[in-house]
Scaffold this motif. Structure first.
Motif, PDB file in Angstrom:
ATOM      1  N   ALA A  65      24.854  15.450  30.597  1.00  0.00           N
ATOM      2  CA  ALA A  65      24.511  14.819  29.320  1.00  0.00           C
ATOM      3  C   ALA A  65      23.852  13.467  29.551  1.00  0.00           C
ATOM      4  O   ALA A  65      22.899  13.101  28.852  1.00  0.00           O
ATOM      5  N   GLU A  66      24.320  12.717  30.538  1.00  0.00           N
ATOM      6  CA  GLU A  66      23.721  11.412  30.822  1.00  0.00           C
ATOM      7  C   GLU A  66      22.328  11.564  31.406  1.00  0.00           C
ATOM      8  O   GLU A  66      21.463  10.713  31.196  1.00  0.00           O
ATOM      9  N   ALA A  67      22.092  12.646  32.137  1.00  0.00           N
ATOM     10  CA  ALA A  67      20.796  12.847  32.770  1.00  0.00           C
ATOM     11  C   ALA A  67      19.740  13.313  31.773  1.00  0.00           C
ATOM     12  O   ALA A  67      18.544  13.111  32.009  1.00  0.00           O
ATOM     13  N   GLU A  68      20.161  13.938  30.660  1.00  0.00           N
ATOM     14  CA  GLU A  68      19.190  14.397  29.675  1.00  0.00           C
ATOM     15  C   GLU A  68      18.510  13.205  29.027  1.00  0.00           C
ATOM     16  O   GLU A  68      19.123  12.173  28.797  1.00  0.00           O
ATOM     17  N   GLU A  69      17.239  13.388  28.723  1.00  0.00           N
ATOM     18  CA  GLU A  69      16.515  12.319  28.053  1.00  0.00           C
ATOM     19  C   GLU A  69      16.922  12.352  26.583  1.00  0.00           C
ATOM     20  O   GLU A  69      16.822  13.380  25.917  1.00  0.00           O
ATOM     21  N   THR A  70      17.381  11.245  26.098  1.00  0.00           N
ATOM     22  CA  THR A  70      17.807  11.190  24.705  1.00  0.00           C
ATOM     23  C   THR A  70      16.731  10.534  23.863  1.00  0.00           C
ATOM     24  O   THR A  70      15.983   9.681  24.331  1.00  0.00           O
ATOM     25  N   THR A  71      16.623  10.967  22.646  1.00  0.00           N
ATOM     26  CA  THR A  71      15.687  10.345  21.723  1.00  0.00           C
ATOM     27  C   THR A  71      16.465   9.458  20.779  1.00  0.00           C
ATOM     28  O   THR A  71      17.567   9.802  20.353  1.00  0.00           O
ATOM     29  N   GLU A  72      15.892   8.333  20.462  1.00  0.00           N
ATOM     30  CA  GLU A  72      16.574   7.410  19.569  1.00  0.00           C
ATOM     31  C   GLU A  72      16.360   7.845  18.125  1.00  0.00           C
ATOM     32  O   GLU A  72      15.286   8.315  17.761  1.00  0.00           O
ATOM     33  N   ILE A  73      17.370   7.679  17.324  1.00  0.00           N
ATOM     34  CA  ILE A  73      17.269   8.003  15.908  1.00  0.00           C
ATOM     35  C   ILE A  73      16.730   6.763  15.205  1.00  0.00           C
ATOM     36  O   ILE A  73      17.309   5.684  15.308  1.00  0.00           O
ATOM     37  N   PRO A  74      15.605   6.916  14.481  1.00  0.00           N
ATOM     38  CA  PRO A  74      15.045   5.733  13.817  1.00  0.00           C
ATOM     39  C   PRO A  74      15.946   5.270  12.673  1.00  0.00           C
ATOM     40  O   PRO A  74      16.387   6.062  11.853  1.00  0.00           O
ATOM     41  N   VAL A  75      16.233   3.987  12.650  1.00  0.00           N
ATOM     42  CA  VAL A  75      17.053   3.393  11.603  1.00  0.00           C
ATOM     43  C   VAL A  75      16.175   2.382  10.882  1.00  0.00           C
ATOM     44  O   VAL A  75      15.612   1.489  11.515  1.00  0.00           O
ATOM     45  N   PRO A  76      16.016   2.515   9.556  1.00  0.00           N
ATOM     46  CA  PRO A  76      15.179   1.559   8.846  1.00  0.00           C
ATOM     47  C   PRO A  76      15.799   0.171   8.881  1.00  0.00           C
ATOM     48  O   PRO A  76      17.021   0.040   8.888  1.00  0.00           O
ATOM     49  N   PRO A  77      14.974  -0.859   8.909  1.00  0.00           N
ATOM     50  CA  PRO A  77      15.521  -2.218   8.925  1.00  0.00           C
ATOM     51  C   PRO A  77      16.238  -2.510   7.604  1.00  0.00           C
ATOM     52  O   PRO A  77      15.970  -1.870   6.591  1.00  0.00           O
ATOM     53  N   PRO A  78      17.157  -3.452   7.604  1.00  0.00           N
ATOM     54  CA  PRO A  78      17.891  -3.770   6.380  1.00  0.00           C
ATOM     55  C   PRO A  78      16.937  -4.204   5.269  1.00  0.00           C
ATOM     56  O   PRO A  78      15.947  -4.885   5.502  1.00  0.00           O
ATOM     57  N   GLY A  79      17.247  -3.796   4.065  1.00  0.00           N
ATOM     58  CA  GLY A  79      16.420  -4.166   2.914  1.00  0.00           C
ATOM     59  C   GLY A  79      15.315  -3.196   2.604  1.00  0.00           C
ATOM     60  O   GLY A  79      14.599  -3.341   1.627  1.00  0.00           O
ATOM     61  N   VAL A  80      15.133  -2.146   3.411  1.00  0.00           N
ATOM     62  CA  VAL A  80      14.086  -1.158   3.174  1.00  0.00           C
ATOM     63  C   VAL A  80      14.730   0.024   2.459  1.00  0.00           C
ATOM     64  O   VAL A  80      15.832   0.439   2.777  1.00  0.00           O
ATOM     65  N   TRP A  81      14.021   0.614   1.478  1.00  0.00           N
ATOM     66  CA  TRP A  81      14.550   1.749   0.720  1.00  0.00           C
ATOM     67  C   TRP A  81      14.711   2.955   1.638  1.00  0.00           C
ATOM     68  O   TRP A  81      13.868   3.241   2.472  1.00  0.00           O
ATOM     69  N   SER A  82      15.818   3.674   1.438  1.00  0.00           N
ATOM     70  CA  SER A  82      16.045   4.880   2.219  1.00  0.00           C
ATOM     71  C   SER A  82      15.586   6.085   1.420  1.00  0.00           C
ATOM     72  O   SER A  82      15.155   5.969   0.283  1.00  0.00           O
TER      73      SER A  82
END
Length: 87
Positions: A65-82
């Motif tokens: 699991a550590e060796a697999e390339e992980t993709t980051e989950i995009p998190v909108p910056p605070p104050g931006v509409w979801s």
């Protein structure tokens, strides 16, 4: 072991006509010590080889699991509409 009484133990009624309970009166059946003739079942000692195999599989899974390339989950910056429309 005696069963607790079905009707609460009271000490008469108060000036409003409500029953006055006797503190701790119904706990005698609950707080009696366990029967000494009941013995704990013998503990089963795990097989060292089986435990070693389980740990080996666990650590190899962690390393994979550590060796697999992980993709980051995009998190909108605070104050931006979801997507839900909430700020």
């Amino acid at each position: 072991m005696p069963a607790p009484p079905a009707v609460p133990v009271t000490a008469g009624t108060n000036d409003r006509g409500l029953p006055v309970r006797v503190p701790m009166a119904q706990l005698s059946a609950v707080t009696q010590p366990a029967r000494p003739e009941q013995q704990q079942p013998a503990r089963h000692e795990p097989d060292p080889e089986a435990v070693g195999g389980m740990l080996s599989r666990l650590y190899s899974g962690v390393r994979r699991a550590e060796a697999e390339e992980t993709t980051e989950i995009p998190v909108p910056p605070p104050g931006v509409w979801s997507e839900g429309g909430h700020k």
